[in-house]
Structures are given as structure tokens and as C-alpha cells.
Write an enzyme that holds these catalytic residues in place. Structure first.
Site, PDB file in Angstrom:
ATOM      1  N   GLU B 296      -5.211  -2.463  -5.692  1.00  0.00           N
ATOM      2  CA  GLU B 296      -5.804  -2.349  -7.023  1.00  0.00           C
ATOM      3  C   GLU B 296      -6.043  -3.722  -7.663  1.00  0.00           C
ATOM      4  OE1 GLU B 296      -3.679  -0.012 -10.162  1.00  0.00           O
ATOM      5  OE2 GLU B 296      -5.242   1.473  -9.792  1.00  0.00           O
ATOM      6  N   HIS B 325       5.973   4.612  17.409  1.00  0.00           N
ATOM      7  CA  HIS B 325       5.583   5.829  18.125  1.00  0.00           C
ATOM      8  C   HIS B 325       4.369   6.494  17.474  1.00  0.00           C
ATOM      9  CE1 HIS B 325       9.250   6.058  20.705  1.00  0.00           C
ATOM     10  NE2 HIS B 325       9.661   5.222  19.781  1.00  0.00           N
ATOM     11  N   LYS B 439     -12.724   8.752 -13.637  1.00  0.00           N
ATOM     12  CA  LYS B 439     -12.066   9.311 -14.824  1.00  0.00           C
ATOM     13  C   LYS B 439     -13.085   9.957 -15.745  1.00  0.00           C
ATOM     14  CE  LYS B 439      -8.272   6.128 -15.683  1.00  0.00           C
ATOM     15  NZ  LYS B 439      -7.730   5.130 -16.616  1.00  0.00           N
TER      16      LYS B 439
END
Lengths: 471, 471
Positions: B296, B325, B439
Site C-alpha cells: 500500500e 513443500h 470505495k
């Protein structure tokens, strides 16, 4: 098949029509790839018919399913805890199923709330603090340990096996055997050998099914059945997706189209990062599981015209809405080096409405009457639209609801997509030669017999190593 | 400072001396960057002295610390549960602290085992299933809710605030106020307004400290103190790192060197992926916190010579041994597009030895007598060596042990490194303009007043949208 609930793949926002030529794929590019894709489907079918791809037939193993269900039923109510001890492919599928289908706080519920199904812990690391923390909270006499290793020799799992069985024996004497169940190869490996000698309960991992393709074997199914998951529905979902993906036509097979889209966006458009972003906490484990499947299957080197080629896109998990407040800034304004796959659920199991008093603040009044589901959905649509407007490629897999049946579909879809992607990338999607070097080094440092030469080499190398640069 | 335990940065394996010129950084490149880096340190110092970078002074806020400790002490034993409601920077720091310093199964311990410190839940999503699942397991009368939002208007947090406070009022009447504590701006925002009206207990997020830099404010410190974390030691660790990083000499300042290494490997060597890989489950939350901080802060666009530049490397969390793994195959054989930062702990808090009977299988005998710590360490060293031999750039941050003091150091180190990196990349590391569009779309879809125009635009756009490509 239209009467059954299936997964919907929307890839409009991957296409040049929507996001432009610089980052989008053209219909022509897909059309050019279609005959090759067609051939790959038939290659896969042919390999499958020769028994080379046994993971594709796992949905149809009725005997094993019955055996798992019978065992789970016979153990029901006998243990407060089930501890799965495994790593990588022996852990991620288990965690994915539990996170998706059990109560989000399953292990905190009371015995009664859990309907006598055990708490489930997946011990996937040798971290001493976590290991020791787990032993703090599970009493040996109340606990069943399921040790899972395909090879029967995995160092992390076998180290934990030695410590745990020692403690069980010390506490429970001969009865300790009832607290152990192993899942390993039918013939080979140390764990099979010990299982035979001690007479542990045991499941077999079918030959030729690698760890990351093993979620629909006893590896994933036993702990699922033990915690009350409907494993028959899980396998039916997988079988259903097998049928959905039977077409060799690129435009009708979502696993094939998924592989083609990821491959083209990587190799033609330079997107080396693949974000898997469920808008659901329950699907976060599936995203982790996918990250192993994709990375370990396709992150490969091979030789082409005498040159070594290194390939594979890097999978990244993100969770909506959460990562809108963490990674979205980078996805929106950062480099055009990634594609985003959204996983969306149309209906959540719970409805939670925002019904507040009349004194609600004027600038929150728009929330009144909405369900959290709507908020979640508006955030997802809003984010997808914003990314698309900025010409960031993205596609969406939507399921109507999250259930064992749809989860089984997701597993099968992603596994098949990865197998097809192996064809596109021209790599073996079923091996992992790159992890050997690190293992050998670890064996050497732990003083394992047969690795003395490497131990000496490492000593010399560490002595010679640059120690110039540090603060 | 040599008598105090600090973090050690080893970056030999980032350098061309070790991994060659194609992927490694040369000493000359660092020397060329040194004067610029020097200037950036002095820019940061100057901005700090003008009060522009208040997060750098957080370790010295004695009054706030005292207030938090007093509040936590006064509430001790009164609540079985503390639920932190926040998202992004209001959640990741909390989770990082709890994961690092509390028992790995803190919420499953009994009240007595937790020494009456509450269970801690961080509710960082509006996922209805998770939300509703949490409300299943916490009784209102036993629970304290800490609502955290810097702006006081965050839609996810305020939606949850409305639902939770309604339930609290319905159950507890006027007493409900004792179950709420807010952490928000001192003056602005809806949550501050409601806090004043209702008379909730409340903390202030200092002005000018953005969410992702707020872990050392009441945002992270209150829940830490409530669960028994020594927040004084946490802040002392941060203050200690402030001193460690006071030098404007690239070769003596680990935060500055870290920023320079990440920046050069990205911009000069094309590594657009930054893997943060702790060999410790306890540090996995710090890795998640770092991923927000880095993404960010640095994922930004800016205009240079009339061209828009999109920048920022993509952070990825991996956890050792687990991801050996899962992701290691890709890191070893895949493209040279990433750098790995290992976080290593010299001594874990617990020792767990592998002491098994004499009947130990011959091919496991090498494990006998080893502590899990040794296994963990051999795996780490083995993997690091294998990556280095394949010329994959990597560096290691080592702490002697994990404690509040060393965790505070890590937080401060990474925050300062990110601020310096903002200078190198020439971006503002403290804003997040890219998340606004999503937003606004969500507000429009939820029918918020003032967003009607955007709502209509979205409707038109969704109607026009390509619906051609789907399966």
C-alpha cells in the site's frame, strides 16, 4: 446438467474488448490457441485412459469412500481432538476443507455445539513453539493423531511422529496404538513399515497421486469425514465437474479456458503474478491450497533449443474485503504485472441485517436495512469495476453457495486447469525436482547416513562464503 | 548498543560476489546509490523534525502508554473476550502482535491457563458467515468490543458497529456502554461523534499516523496490553531500532540498506516480487502486516516526463518450513523474478527433543537426539543454501529470540525501510489514492446519499458491459 448448481466462469474482463489490447487477450488469440488446446484435452484423456493421471478418477473410488466413512463412524465420539500431522499436500487440502465447511470457530465450540465431532488441528510445521503449544492443549487420552506422508519418510512428519508416539506410549502404554492412524503409500516407506509392525489403523494413498493432487484421497477425506463433512457430496461435486469439463472445445470447458487465459496473460502480456482472491473467509484455505497446486506444478525449468527456460507464474492469495485495505492500492496503481481471479459466493449461509435504531447517524443511514451480504457484494462489484476501469485483467468464478458439492467442483476444476496448464507451458505438472537440493542439504546438516560427502561440501562452502555484507 | 539484543541483516546472498552479475547487486551499485541514500536519510530527519512523520516518534509517547496500561489493568478479569473490530491497518498489527507473542492456541486455553487475560478475536471482514460465527461463540455480557477506524467512517467497521451495538443494547440495556471502547481520530468522523454522545471509553489515533503505520499507537497497543503483552518492552524495542538506524551511512543503517537492496533488485534486476519468509509460525502475522505496509505504501502511479509510471513490487508471504513443500519448487526452478527475505529466530522459547526408543527405524536414526529447533534450522540453512546455489537473491534478518523487545524492533525497522523505499521510488509512501475508486463504487451501489450520479453511471456501465465471454 443445467439443473445442478455449478460454477460460472466470467472472463469478459480478461479480454481486449473490455480492457484494451495492451493488457487484454483477443478473441483471435484464443481462436489460434483452440486447436492446440483441443489436442491437450485429448492427450489428457488418452493419458487418463492409460492410468497415468489417477487423480482424475478419484471421485469414483466408492470402496475407499465407504471405508473412510465406516472408520469415521466407528471412531465418532471417542476423541475430543483429531490432530492431522502432515505438510504441504498432506496439510493444505485438509485445512481447505475444514475452513470452507466447518463452523468458522469450530475448535472453540463446546463438544455439544460440535455435535461430538472432534476439534481438528492441522500440524503442518516443525516450529517448536507451535508444536509444543499444541501438545499443551490436547490430552493424549482424548486425541487421535493422523500422520500423513505419501513417501512415508518426510522428515518433518516423521520427526513429529517420533516425538508424539513416544509421548503416547509413555502415557497410554500398549493402548497408544488406538490413538494413531496413518495415511501413506500402500507398500513403500518407513511409515508403512512401522504401521505394519505396530498394527496401526491405516489408509492408503493411491499410487501415482502426488501430494498436491491428493485432497480427494484419504489424505483430505478422512479428517473431513471425522468432522462431519459430507464426503460423498464432495466427491459428487468433483465428478460433476469432471463431466462439465469433458468438452475438448476451449469455449465450453472452464478448466481449459482457465488454463489458456492464465497462460496467455503470462506469456503474451507479461503478467507473472496470479492473484486468487475469494470474497469469503471460508474460501481462504482453498486459495492457499491453489497456491501450492499452481506454484509447485508449473514453477519449472526445462531445456529448449539448448537453452534453459525458467517458467511459472507466482500465485498470491488475497481475501476480500480484507485485502482491499491492504493489497488493492498496489493492484490498482501498481505495475500491470498481475491478473486477479475473484471467487464469489452468491448466497452466504447466514444473513445478518443492519437494523439499527432511529438514532442512526445521518452519514451511516445508507447502511440501514442492508444485509452484510449486500455490503460484501457491493465491495466486490465495486472493486472489480474499479480494476476493470483501470484495465487490470480479472476473471470471476461464482458459486451459488458454498457446500461440499460446490467445494468438490472447485478442487476438481483447479486440478484439471493446472494439468492443462502443464501442457500449455510444456512442463511436467506432477513432479517437484527443485525441492530435492534443499532436502539433501538438510539431511547432510542433520548428519544422516549417506550424506557425509554433502556435509563436507557444505562445511567448505559455508567457510568460504562471503561474510562481508551484513549490518 | 552492542550489549542489547538486536536484529542482524545478512545480505551477502543479494550480492554479485555470491550469486553473479545477472541477478546480484554489485558493491559499486550500492556505492553509487550511497550519496542519494544519505540525502534521503537527512530528508526523513528533516521531515521528522517538522512533525511530518509522527509514526517515527511513537516509541516515545509515554503518556499514551501509561493510559493504555491503566485502562487494561482496570479492565483485567472483567471480560472473557476482547473482540477487535477493524480492517487493514486497524487489524493486521493487532494480529501480528498476538500471533507473535501470545500462546499459539491462546483462544483455546482455559481462563486459568490464560491467567484471566481475555481471548482475543480480530474481526477484520464483513463476511456474514464469519461475523455470525463469531457472535455464536462470544456472549455479549462477557465481551469487550474495541472498534478501530482512523477516519471514523470505514464502511466495514461501521456496519459491524451498528449490528453489534444494537445487539449489546438489546441484551444489556444502558450498561452496554461498558462493553464498547473506540479507537479513532481525536476530532473527526462519525465514530468520534457517537463516542462523545454515548460516552464510550476511547483512545485517540494520533493525527498524521496512517493505518499501516499505526501498530505502535492504541490501535495495536490496547489489545496487546489487554492480553498481557509487555507494551513498554515493545516500544523500547522500537526506540532501540530508531537508534540503530540513526546513521545516514548506507553501510550502517539496516532499514536504509534494506530499502536500497529491494529497490535495486527491482529496478535494476527486474525482481518484481518480494517474498517475506519467516521460519516461524509466530512471525507469520508480521509477514502479513509487512505485505500491507509494502504494497500500500509503494504500489503507486506517478507522472514523469509526461508519462504515467506504475511502480511497486508485490509482497508475498511464505512460512518456513511449510512453504518448502508448497512454494519452494517455484522459487528454485521458476523465473528469476523474486527476492526472498528470510526471518530467522536463533532460539525458540520451547525445546522439543526427539528422544525415541531403541526400536527406532534405521532410516530415522539420524533424527534421534536432535531438537525440533535443529530440524527447523537445518531446513532453513539447507533451503537458503540451495536458493543461493541457484543464484536466487536472498537476505536474512536474524533475531536471537522472539520477544516484545525484538518484535518492536522489527516493526520499526520495516516501517522505516518502507519510508526510505518511498524516497527511492519517488512516491508518497503515506497515501492510498488507488483505493478510493472501489470505495466510491461500493457507496454508490449501497445507495449512499451524494453518490447518485455514480450509481447511474455504474448502472449504464454494467448494462453496456460485455457479457459475451463466460462458461
Amino acid at each position: 446438467m443445467k439443473d445442478k448448481k455449478t460454477i460460472h466462469l466470467d472472463f469478459n474482463n480478461m479480454m481486449a474488448d473490455t480492457i484494451g489490447l495492451e493488457h487484454g487477450i483477443t478473441e483471435q488469440e484464443l481462436k489460434t490457441l483452440a486447436p492446440v488446446a483441443n489436442r491437450y484435452v485429448n492427450d489428457v484423456k488418452e493419458e487418463r485412459s492409460r492410468g497415468k493421471l489417477p487423480f482424475l478418477d478419484l471421485p469414483y473410488q466408492k470402496n475407499i469412500t465407504t471405508e473412510i466413512i465406516n472408520t469415521a463412524n466407528s471412531l465418532k465420539g471417542k476423541f475430543k481432538n483429531l490432530v492431522v500431522v502432515g505438510i504441504g499436500g498432506s496439510a493444505l487440502g485438509n485445512t481447505a476443507i475444514h475452513t470452507a465447511l466447518n463452523h468458522p470457530f469450530h475448535n472453540i465450540l463446546t463438544d455439544r455445539e460440535r455435535k461430538s465431532f472432534p476439534r481438528v488441528f492441522v500440524l503442518d510445521n516443525v516450529d517448536p513453539d507451535r508444536f509444543s503449544g499444541l501438545l499443551d492443549i490436547v490430552k493424549p487420552e482424548e486425541t487421535l493423531f493422523n500422520f500423513i506422508t505419501k513417501s512415508g519418510t518426510t522428515v518433518e512428519t516423521m520427526a513429529q511422529f517420533l516425538i508424539i508416539t513416544k509421548r503416547l506410549r509413555d502415557r497410554l502404554g500398549k493402548d497408544y496404538k488406538d490413538h494413531v492412524i496413518t495415511t501413506t503409500d500402500s507398500e513403500n516407506g518407513t511409515l508403512r513399515e512401522i504401521t505394519r509392525r505396530e498394527g496401526f489403523r491405516s489408509f492408503v494413498i493411491p499410487g501415482g497421486v502426488g501430494g498436491r493432487y491428493s485432497v480427494l484421497t484419504p489424505v483430505g477425506l478422512f479428517s473431513a469425514a471425522m468432522s462431519g463433512v459430507d464426503i460423498v457430496a464432495l466427491l459428487e461435486g468433483a465428478a460433476f465437474m469432471d463431466k462439465v469439463c469433458k468438452s475438448d472445445n476451449l469455449w465450453e470447458n472452464p478448466a481449459l479456458m482457465g488454463a489458456a487465459l492464465y497462460f496467455l496473460s503470462h506469456t503474451k502480456k507479461g503478467k507473472n503474478i496470479v492473484v486468487m482472491m475469494p470474497y469469503s473467509n471460508a474460501l481462504s484455505g482453498v486459495a492457499d491450497w491453489f497456491c501450492q497446486l499452481w506454484a509447485e506444478s508449473l514453477g519449472k525449468k526445462f531445456t529448449l533449443n539448448n537453452e534453459v527456460v525458467h517458467t511459472g507464474s507466482t500465485p498470491v492469495k488475497a481475501v476480500g474485503v480484507v485485502d482491499q485495505h491492504s493489497q488493492l492500492q498496489l493492484y490498482m496503481e501498481g505495475p500491470y504485472d498481475k491478473i486477479v481471479t475473484f471467487l464469489a459466493i452468491k448466497r452466504f449461509s447466514k444473513e445478518v441485517s443492519i437494523v439499527s435504531g432511529n438514532d442512526i447517524e445521518s452519514d451511516l443511514v445508507y447502511l440501514k436495512g442492508h444485509a452484510l451480504n449486500n455490503v460484501m457484494n457491493a465491495e466486490f462489484e465495486g472493486t472489480r469495476l474499479a480494476l476493470t476501469e483501470q484495465k487490470h485483467p480479472n476473471c470471476t468464478l461464482t458459486i451459488d453457495e458454498l457446500s461440499a458439492f460446490t467445494l468438490g467442483q472447485l478442487f476438481y476444476l483447479f486440478e484439471l486447469q493446472t494439468a492443462y496448464a502443464g501442457k500449455f507451458y510444456n512442463v511436467n505438472a506432477f513432479d517437484q525436482p527443485g525441492v530435492e537440493a534443499g532436502k539433501i542439504n538438510a539431511f547432510a546438516m542433520l548428519g544422516r547416513k549417506g550424506f557425509e560427502q554433502r556435509e563436507r561440501e557444505i562445511d567448505i562452502q559455508l567457510q568460504r562464503a562471503q561474510k562481508k555484507y551484513h549490518i
